[in-house]
Write a protein that holds these residues in place. Structure first.
Motif, PDB file in Angstrom:
ATOM      1  N   HIS A 372      -2.930  10.774  -3.465  1.00 18.38           N
ATOM      2  CA  HIS A 372      -2.616  10.044  -4.696  1.00 18.38           C
ATOM      3  C   HIS A 372      -3.708  10.184  -5.759  1.00 18.38           C
ATOM      4  O   HIS A 372      -3.503   9.771  -6.907  1.00 18.38           O
ATOM      5  CB  HIS A 372      -2.452   8.551  -4.404  1.00 18.38           C
ATOM      6  N   ASP A 373      -4.863  10.726  -5.395  1.00 22.28           N
ATOM      7  CA  ASP A 373      -6.013  10.790  -6.305  1.00 22.28           C
ATOM      8  C   ASP A 373      -6.341   9.414  -6.869  1.00 22.28           C
ATOM      9  O   ASP A 373      -6.756   9.265  -8.023  1.00 22.28           O
ATOM     10  CB  ASP A 373      -5.752  11.789  -7.441  1.00 22.28           C
ATOM     11  N   ASN A 374      -6.147   8.384  -6.041  1.00 20.24           N
ATOM     12  CA  ASN A 374      -6.437   6.992  -6.406  1.00 20.24           C
ATOM     13  C   ASN A 374      -5.623   6.491  -7.603  1.00 20.24           C
ATOM     14  O   ASN A 374      -5.920   5.425  -8.147  1.00 20.24           O
ATOM     15  CB  ASN A 374      -7.943   6.801  -6.684  1.00 20.24           C
ATOM     16  N   ALA A 375      -4.625   7.257  -8.028  1.00 26.87           N
ATOM     17  CA  ALA A 375      -3.774   6.797  -9.135  1.00 26.87           C
ATOM     18  C   ALA A 375      -2.853   5.669  -8.681  1.00 26.87           C
ATOM     19  O   ALA A 375      -2.473   4.802  -9.478  1.00 26.87           O
ATOM     20  CB  ALA A 375      -2.951   7.965  -9.674  1.00 26.87           C
ATOM     21  N   ILE A 376      -2.486   5.686  -7.415  1.00 24.50           N
ATOM     22  CA  ILE A 376      -1.635   4.645  -6.841  1.00 24.50           C
ATOM     23  C   ILE A 376      -2.332   4.102  -5.601  1.00 24.50           C
ATOM     24  O   ILE A 376      -2.578   4.846  -4.641  1.00 24.50           O
ATOM     25  CB  ILE A 376      -0.246   5.201  -6.457  1.00 24.50           C
ATOM     26  N   LYS A 377      -2.672   2.837  -5.615  1.00 27.18           N
ATOM     27  CA  LYS A 377      -3.325   2.218  -4.471  1.00 27.18           C
ATOM     28  C   LYS A 377      -2.326   1.987  -3.337  1.00 27.18           C
ATOM     29  O   LYS A 377      -1.134   1.785  -3.572  1.00 27.18           O
ATOM     30  CB  LYS A 377      -3.946   0.880  -4.877  1.00 27.18           C
ATOM     31  N   LEU A 378      -2.829   2.005  -2.108  1.00 24.16           N
ATOM     32  CA  LEU A 378      -1.973   1.656  -0.978  1.00 24.16           C
ATOM     33  C   LEU A 378      -1.593   0.179  -1.065  1.00 24.16           C
ATOM     34  O   LEU A 378      -2.360  -0.646  -1.560  1.00 24.16           O
ATOM     35  CB  LEU A 378      -2.692   1.935   0.343  1.00 24.16           C
ATOM     36  N   ARG A 379      -0.402  -0.148  -0.586  1.00 24.48           N
ATOM     37  CA  ARG A 379       0.077  -1.531  -0.585  1.00 24.48           C
ATOM     38  C   ARG A 379      -0.350  -2.229   0.696  1.00 24.48           C
ATOM     39  O   ARG A 379      -0.359  -1.620   1.776  1.00 24.48           O
ATOM     40  CB  ARG A 379       1.600  -1.570  -0.676  1.00 24.48           C
ATOM     41  N   PRO A 380      -0.684  -3.511   0.616  1.00 21.64           N
ATOM     42  CA  PRO A 380      -0.972  -4.251   1.850  1.00 21.64           C
ATOM     43  C   PRO A 380       0.301  -4.414   2.664  1.00 21.64           C
ATOM     44  O   PRO A 380       1.411  -4.407   2.131  1.00 21.64           O
ATOM     45  CB  PRO A 380      -1.495  -5.597   1.340  1.00 21.64           C
TER      46      PRO A 380
END
Length: 435
Positions: A372-380
């Protein structure tokens, strides 16, 4: 079974010291059965698998004394073989994968060894043929009671032999080495595992009076001796934990210094992380990882997608592929993770996909990760730890996610990582432990 509640999305900072090596501990602690003399082992990690093995040895009649938090002495003067025939022994030994390591020393010193089918991670087939074929080549008679799931090996006298192992099994190599140390004559093991854990075992045994040459290669020669004495031994830092901390720093944009890593014993691990774009510096024997907002996956020279695969040492250890996979989810670029050894170890990726990771599970052994190149964070999310290494990979994912995640079945993590919640909280993590 225990639960971690993880509030993620916060960078960590500080210094952390890796625990002693779990895989080495299971081998060298078993080796104390080879001698009635006192053996002192330090830097022992306080983790479930290792403590279970120490408890098992104590029940077998080994005199165990705790010197300090990470140092124990062992004296195997009076091994109780009657205990090995009890239901309690079956229960205790079958709950621990590492219990198989006591068979070689028992066979070598006493001419017989018993063991129920051992437990451990459910990561695919983990056959024991290499161990017992090696014992048979040394002259032992092997029997497996399928109804009782119980292994027996016996020999009036072990004799040195040449053997070409069918696989470079780390535990198989270690078990055969221990059996051969007191055998009559010379044993040659070709295609031997040469991981630092095996090297450490050989060095310890040589200090005890064994005659092992070729240490660090895949061709070992063992001249049998009549007896072994006592020694002192210190475990290496755990390379799997060191790799886990490197991955954690990258995923959480953290500035972390990993202390006293025994860098020459890490092999290809640091450079493999560098191919994912992770920066690090060697400062003395410490690894410094600066905070990074972005890290870009390398490609092969011809521009094709990078493949990270496990291989026998000095190749990349399979125990870290779960970490590489989760770290790649926030990198720039794509990578193919190829887990060659275990066919069930990648099945935890469904939990990462639930968190928003872009992963294609190609088959039981291969997964392609599109970062994702940190563009989209993982969801909890709420998840369960399937094994030790996947459990820590999920913990790293939860620490990088924005929000609160819950990880069940954390006994699996505790089997391999000492007080991981407290140690990471000291760096600024927010992990609480529940029932």
């Amino acid at each position: 079974m225990g639960t971690f509640v993880v509030k993620g999305g916060h960078p960590l900072k500080g210094e952390i010291t890796p625990q002693g090596a779990k895989n080495e501990a299971l081998q060298v602690i078993s080796a104390v059965l080879l001698t009635p003399k006192k053996v002192t082992i330090s830097n022992i990690p306080n983790i479930l698998d290792v403590m279970k093995l120490i408890q098992l040895l104590s029940k077998m009649g080994v005199a165990v004394a705790k010197v300090d938090e990470s140092t124990y002495t062992f004296e195997a003067k009076n091994v109780n073989f009657d205990y090995l025939k009890t239901e309690d022994f079956r229960k205790e030994a079958s709950s621990l994968r590492g219990s198989i390591m006591v068979v070689g020393p028992l066979l070598s010193r006493f001419g017989k060894g018993f063991m129920p089918r051992p437990g451990g991670d459910k990561i695919g087939r983990r056959r024991l043929d290499t161990h017992f074929i090696g014992f048979e080549k040394l002259g032992a008679k092997f029997n497996f009671d399928a109804n009782e799931s119980f292994f027996t090996v016996e020999a009036k006298e072990l004799k040195g032999a040449y053997m070409l192992l069918d696989e470079a099994s780390v535990t198989g190599t270690a078990n055969i080495i221990m059996a051969a140390t007191l055998a009559k004559g010379t044993t040659t093991i070709y295609n031997a595992a040469c991981e630092p854990y095996v090297q450490q075992l050989c060095k310890m045994l040589n200090r005890m009076g064994a005659k092992i040459s070729g240490v660090g290669s895949n061709l070992l020669t063992i001249e049998g001796v009549s007896e072994l004495g006592g020694t002192e031994h210190r475990l290496l830092p755990d390379m799997i934990e060191i790799g886990s901390f490197i991955g954690l720093a990258a995923m959480t944009h953290s500035e972390i210094t990993i202390k006293n890593v025994s860098y020459p014993d890490l092999g290809i691990i640091p450079d493999s992380f560098r191919r994912l774009g992770i920066k690090m510096e060697l400062r003395g024997d410490d690894i410094y990882i600066p905070a990074q907002d972005h890290y870009e996956i390398d490609t092969f020279i011809d521009g094709s997608i990078l493949t990270i695969a496990d291989a026998p040492w000095p190749g990349l250890t399979p125990d870290l592929l779960s970490i590489f996979l989760v770290v790649a989810t926030q990198a720039k670029g794509s990578v193919l993770i190829h887990q060659k050894m275990f066919e069930s170890r990648l099945f935890f990726v469904d939990k990462l996909i639930d968190m928003g990771a872009q992963i294609i599970l190609c088959d039981p052994h291969r997964a392609t990760v599109i970062g994702h190149d940190n563009a989209i964070k993982l969801r909890p999310t709420v998840m369960s730890s399937p094994d030790i290494r996947a459990g820590v990979a999920l913990l790293i994912a939860a620490l990088s996610a924005d929000g609160t995640s819950v990880i069940h079945n954390i006994d699996q993590i505790d089997r391999g990582y000492q007080n991981i919640d407290l140690r990471l909280n000291a760096l600024g993590a927010n992990i609480s432990r529940g029932l």
